[in-house]
Design a protein around this motif. Structure first.
Motif, PDB file in Angstrom:
ATOM      1  N   MET A 278      -1.858 -63.430 -36.624  1.00  0.00           N
ATOM      2  CA  MET A 278      -2.833 -63.154 -35.570  1.00  0.00           C
ATOM      3  C   MET A 278      -2.149 -62.557 -34.337  1.00  0.00           C
ATOM      4  O   MET A 278      -2.709 -61.684 -33.666  1.00  0.00           O
ATOM      5  CB  MET A 278      -3.600 -64.427 -35.191  1.00  0.00           C
ATOM      6  CG  MET A 278      -4.512 -64.969 -36.294  1.00  0.00           C
ATOM      7  SD  MET A 278      -5.827 -63.832 -36.784  1.00  0.00           S
ATOM      8  CE  MET A 278      -5.150 -63.141 -38.295  1.00  0.00           C
ATOM      9  N   ALA A 279      -0.922 -62.985 -34.039  1.00  0.00           N
ATOM     10  CA  ALA A 279      -0.176 -62.403 -32.912  1.00  0.00           C
ATOM     11  C   ALA A 279       0.096 -60.922 -33.163  1.00  0.00           C
ATOM     12  O   ALA A 279      -0.018 -60.097 -32.245  1.00  0.00           O
ATOM     13  CB  ALA A 279       1.134 -63.163 -32.702  1.00  0.00           C
ATOM     14  N   VAL A 280       0.413 -60.566 -34.406  1.00  0.00           N
ATOM     15  CA  VAL A 280       0.679 -59.162 -34.725  1.00  0.00           C
ATOM     16  C   VAL A 280      -0.623 -58.364 -34.755  1.00  0.00           C
ATOM     17  O   VAL A 280      -0.638 -57.184 -34.391  1.00  0.00           O
ATOM     18  CB  VAL A 280       1.494 -59.033 -36.030  1.00  0.00           C
ATOM     19  CG1 VAL A 280       1.716 -57.581 -36.410  1.00  0.00           C
ATOM     20  CG2 VAL A 280       2.844 -59.733 -35.869  1.00  0.00           C
ATOM     21  N   PHE A 281      -1.733 -58.984 -35.132  1.00  0.00           N
ATOM     22  CA  PHE A 281      -3.039 -58.325 -34.992  1.00  0.00           C
ATOM     23  C   PHE A 281      -3.228 -57.897 -33.532  1.00  0.00           C
ATOM     24  O   PHE A 281      -3.659 -56.782 -33.263  1.00  0.00           O
ATOM     25  CB  PHE A 281      -4.176 -59.277 -35.390  1.00  0.00           C
ATOM     26  CG  PHE A 281      -4.587 -59.214 -36.833  1.00  0.00           C
ATOM     27  CD1 PHE A 281      -3.670 -59.264 -37.857  1.00  0.00           C
ATOM     28  CD2 PHE A 281      -5.926 -59.125 -37.153  1.00  0.00           C
ATOM     29  CE1 PHE A 281      -4.066 -59.222 -39.179  1.00  0.00           C
ATOM     30  CE2 PHE A 281      -6.342 -59.080 -38.466  1.00  0.00           C
ATOM     31  CZ  PHE A 281      -5.409 -59.124 -39.486  1.00  0.00           C
ATOM     32  N   HIS A 282      -2.919 -58.800 -32.597  1.00  0.00           N
ATOM     33  CA  HIS A 282      -3.022 -58.486 -31.167  1.00  0.00           C
ATOM     34  C   HIS A 282      -2.068 -57.362 -30.789  1.00  0.00           C
ATOM     35  O   HIS A 282      -2.451 -56.415 -30.100  1.00  0.00           O
ATOM     36  CB  HIS A 282      -2.689 -59.712 -30.317  1.00  0.00           C
ATOM     37  CG  HIS A 282      -3.882 -60.467 -29.850  1.00  0.00           C
ATOM     38  ND1 HIS A 282      -4.781 -59.961 -28.956  1.00  0.00           N
ATOM     39  CD2 HIS A 282      -4.317 -61.705 -30.167  1.00  0.00           C
ATOM     40  CE1 HIS A 282      -5.727 -60.861 -28.737  1.00  0.00           C
ATOM     41  NE2 HIS A 282      -5.470 -61.921 -29.464  1.00  0.00           N
TER      42      HIS A 282
ATOM     43  N   THR B 268      -7.456 -68.740 -33.149  1.00  0.00           N
ATOM     44  CA  THR B 268      -6.027 -68.426 -33.042  1.00  0.00           C
ATOM     45  C   THR B 268      -5.858 -67.027 -32.481  1.00  0.00           C
ATOM     46  O   THR B 268      -5.019 -66.788 -31.605  1.00  0.00           O
ATOM     47  CB  THR B 268      -5.338 -68.549 -34.411  1.00  0.00           C
ATOM     48  OG1 THR B 268      -5.526 -69.871 -34.920  1.00  0.00           O
ATOM     49  CG2 THR B 268      -3.850 -68.257 -34.305  1.00  0.00           C
ATOM     50  N   PHE B 269      -6.643 -66.082 -32.966  1.00  0.00           N
ATOM     51  CA  PHE B 269      -6.591 -64.700 -32.464  1.00  0.00           C
ATOM     52  C   PHE B 269      -6.965 -64.634 -30.988  1.00  0.00           C
ATOM     53  O   PHE B 269      -6.356 -63.907 -30.213  1.00  0.00           O
ATOM     54  CB  PHE B 269      -7.528 -63.815 -33.290  1.00  0.00           C
ATOM     55  CG  PHE B 269      -7.577 -62.390 -32.821  1.00  0.00           C
ATOM     56  CD1 PHE B 269      -6.585 -61.500 -33.188  1.00  0.00           C
ATOM     57  CD2 PHE B 269      -8.605 -61.943 -32.020  1.00  0.00           C
ATOM     58  CE1 PHE B 269      -6.616 -60.173 -32.761  1.00  0.00           C
ATOM     59  CE2 PHE B 269      -8.653 -60.624 -31.580  1.00  0.00           C
ATOM     60  CZ  PHE B 269      -7.646 -59.744 -31.963  1.00  0.00           C
ATOM     61  N   SER B 270      -7.947 -65.432 -30.586  1.00  0.00           N
ATOM     62  CA  SER B 270      -8.457 -65.384 -29.206  1.00  0.00           C
ATOM     63  C   SER B 270      -7.515 -66.025 -28.189  1.00  0.00           C
ATOM     64  O   SER B 270      -7.636 -65.756 -27.003  1.00  0.00           O
ATOM     65  CB  SER B 270      -9.813 -66.087 -29.133  1.00  0.00           C
ATOM     66  OG  SER B 270     -10.749 -65.397 -29.920  1.00  0.00           O
ATOM     67  N   ASN B 271      -6.604 -66.865 -28.649  1.00  0.00           N
ATOM     68  CA  ASN B 271      -5.695 -67.550 -27.702  1.00  0.00           C
ATOM     69  C   ASN B 271      -4.510 -66.736 -27.376  1.00  0.00           C
ATOM     70  O   ASN B 271      -3.878 -66.003 -27.590  1.00  0.00           O
ATOM     71  CB  ASN B 271      -5.260 -68.899 -28.239  1.00  0.00           C
ATOM     72  CG  ASN B 271      -6.412 -69.892 -28.214  1.00  0.00           C
ATOM     73  OD1 ASN B 271      -7.282 -69.790 -27.362  1.00  0.00           O
ATOM     74  ND2 ASN B 271      -6.412 -70.805 -29.129  1.00  0.00           N
TER      75      ASN B 271
END
Length: 105
Positions: free
Chosen positions: A73-77, A102-105
């Motif tokens: 999710m961090a790499v999605f961001h 998780t993505f939103s945080n």
């Protein structure tokens, strides 16, 4: 556009595709092959997964697996990924919310 099944990449490689660097390499490959439109039109499958040396055994809840969904999710961001994510967990609703939170945080 292709569908990237992150869980099966992880299972078929017997545990690889589970680090920030490995996730980045997937998105870099998509971007190199398809340009920004590839990252803006992603279609992904994600779930925890149990695997053997032959690949997938069965899908698991994210938190019961060794799959590093937090770094994914961090790499999605990092890559500003857009598109569709399909959660293939045995508990779709809760794990889909876990990914979203998780993505939103």
């Amino acid at each position: 556009m292709p569908c990237i099944d992150f869980s099966h990449l992880h299972a078929r490689s017997c545990g690889e595709y589970n680090t920030i660097e490995e996730f980045r390499s997937v998105f870099e490959s998509v971007e190199n092959a398809l340009g920004r439109v590839g990252l803006d039109s992603m279609h992904c499958h994600i779930s925890g997964i149990a695997y053997t040396e032959k690949g997938e055994k069965n899908h698991l809840l994210h938190q019961e697996s060794d799959y590093n969904y937090i770094d994914l999710m961090a790499v999605f961001h990092e890559f500003d990924i857009k598109g569709l994510v399909i959660c293939e967990s045995p508990n779709l609703e809760e794990d889909a919310l876990l990914l979203r939170n998780t993505f939103s945080n």
